[in-house]
Design a protein around this motif. Sequence first.
Motif, mmCIF file in Angstrom:
data_model
loop_
_atom_site.group_PDB
_atom_site.id
_atom_site.type_symbol
_atom_site.label_atom_id
_atom_site.label_comp_id
_atom_site.label_asym_id
_atom_site.label_seq_id
_atom_site.Cartn_x
_atom_site.Cartn_y
_atom_site.Cartn_z
ATOM 1 N N UNK A 18 -7.765 26.843 7.061
ATOM 2 C CA UNK A 18 -8.064 25.496 6.587
ATOM 3 C C UNK A 18 -6.883 24.890 5.839
ATOM 4 N N UNK A 19 -6.100 25.724 5.171
ATOM 5 C CA UNK A 19 -4.908 25.275 4.442
ATOM 6 C C UNK A 19 -3.715 26.116 4.912
ATOM 7 N N UNK A 20 -3.198 25.821 6.108
ATOM 8 C CA UNK A 20 -2.152 26.656 6.712
ATOM 9 C C UNK A 20 -0.832 26.662 5.946
ATOM 10 N N UNK A 21 -0.598 25.649 5.114
ATOM 11 C CA UNK A 21 0.632 25.615 4.327
ATOM 12 C C UNK A 21 0.409 26.139 2.909
ATOM 13 N N UNK A 22 -0.744 26.770 2.702
ATOM 14 C CA UNK A 22 -1.007 27.380 1.412
ATOM 15 C C UNK A 22 -1.489 26.381 0.371
ATOM 16 N N UNK A 23 -1.406 26.801 -0.896
ATOM 17 C CA UNK A 23 -1.957 26.018 -1.997
ATOM 18 C C UNK A 23 -0.879 25.646 -3.014
ATOM 19 N N UNK A 24 0.371 25.583 -2.559
ATOM 20 C CA UNK A 24 1.480 25.351 -3.485
ATOM 21 C C UNK A 24 1.342 24.101 -4.328
ATOM 22 N N UNK A 25 0.816 23.028 -3.734
ATOM 23 C CA UNK A 25 0.732 21.767 -4.470
ATOM 24 C C UNK A 25 -0.395 21.753 -5.497
ATOM 25 N N UNK A 26 -1.236 22.774 -5.516
ATOM 26 C CA UNK A 26 -2.319 22.789 -6.496
ATOM 27 C C UNK A 26 -1.761 22.854 -7.918
ATOM 28 N N UNK A 27 -0.587 23.445 -8.075
ATOM 29 C CA UNK A 27 0.034 23.484 -9.402
ATOM 30 C C UNK A 27 0.273 22.072 -9.924
ATOM 31 N N UNK A 28 0.576 21.142 -9.021
ATOM 32 C CA UNK A 28 0.814 19.760 -9.431
ATOM 33 C C UNK A 28 -0.471 19.103 -9.931
ATOM 34 N N UNK A 29 -1.599 19.446 -9.304
ATOM 35 C CA UNK A 29 -2.879 18.869 -9.712
ATOM 36 C C UNK A 29 -3.193 19.262 -11.156
ATOM 37 N N UNK A 30 -3.008 20.537 -11.464
ATOM 38 C CA UNK A 30 -3.294 21.014 -12.819
ATOM 39 C C UNK A 30 -2.286 20.461 -13.822
ATOM 40 N N UNK A 31 -1.046 20.266 -13.394
ATOM 41 C CA UNK A 31 -0.053 19.645 -14.276
ATOM 42 C C UNK A 31 -0.434 18.192 -14.564
#
Length: 300
Positions: A67-80
């Motif tokens: 479902x998320x083939x490029x991983x969850x790297x941008x989730x750090x931006x959401x929490x920031x």
Amino acid sequence: MSHSNSTSAIIVAFAANLGIALTKTGAAVWTGSGSLLAEAIHSVADCGNQVLLFIGMKRSARTATQQHPMGYGREAYIWSMMVAITLFSVGGLFSIHEGWLRYHEPQAVENAGIALTILAIAVVLEGFSLRAALGAMESERGDRKIWQWFKETQSSELMVVIGEDLAALLGLVIAAAMLGLTMVTGNSLYDAIGSMLIGALLIVVAILIGREVHSLLLGEADAQIRDAVHRYLEKQSCVTRVLNIWAISHGSQVMVAVKAEMPPNLSVGEAVELINGMEKQIKTDHRRINWVFFEIDNSD
């Protein structure tokens, strides 16, 4: 930026802010200082912010799924971004509100000398936290100035920690100055103004951080990697012309898309072999690059 460096910076910042928050809160209750209370609120908010950053960093490191083939790297931006909002609302607006109330209903500041001593201790602890964060930053800053790094970095959690620490140090200076004026003049309105100034400072920092994190959320280009890959491809004899390159940050990793012209007499097998070799070399030269998509074309 390695996760180990970011984790160390966050842990140091949390430990320093926890100690500062407890000390400031006790001193604010004892002295009745609005500036000190604003600083205590700021430190409590910072503790919560470091927890949010740590959660975001851990969640961003999750393995990619279908479902998320490029991983969850941008989730750090959401929490920031959540941290920026918290810094704005809890830290900034509440400090202004508290200062405004004290401005219209002045309260006497007692034991101001003790409050100044507490602020001096807090400066030392915040300086220690900032030094650790700046040390973590050095591994990726290179020869860039700090402001340039702030505009270009993809390490949102480290950017937030440094921004918070700088705001905290400036806030402590404001609080000390206003408490000093209160001691000299006997007018507690200076202390109320100090609380509002600290709140305004936090709002400015939150806006600056929020703007940069927003850019990262949208998918910010990594100009350094893009230019480096462009130079590498231009040196390859099998590349007739580089038409376009995209290097988009995805958390701590980068996706690169290349559109280039190659000699028309190459067979499909030869082109595939050459492209695979270039993609492998690009990933070897730049560890942050996790995906390379290469398209052969003859027009822009």
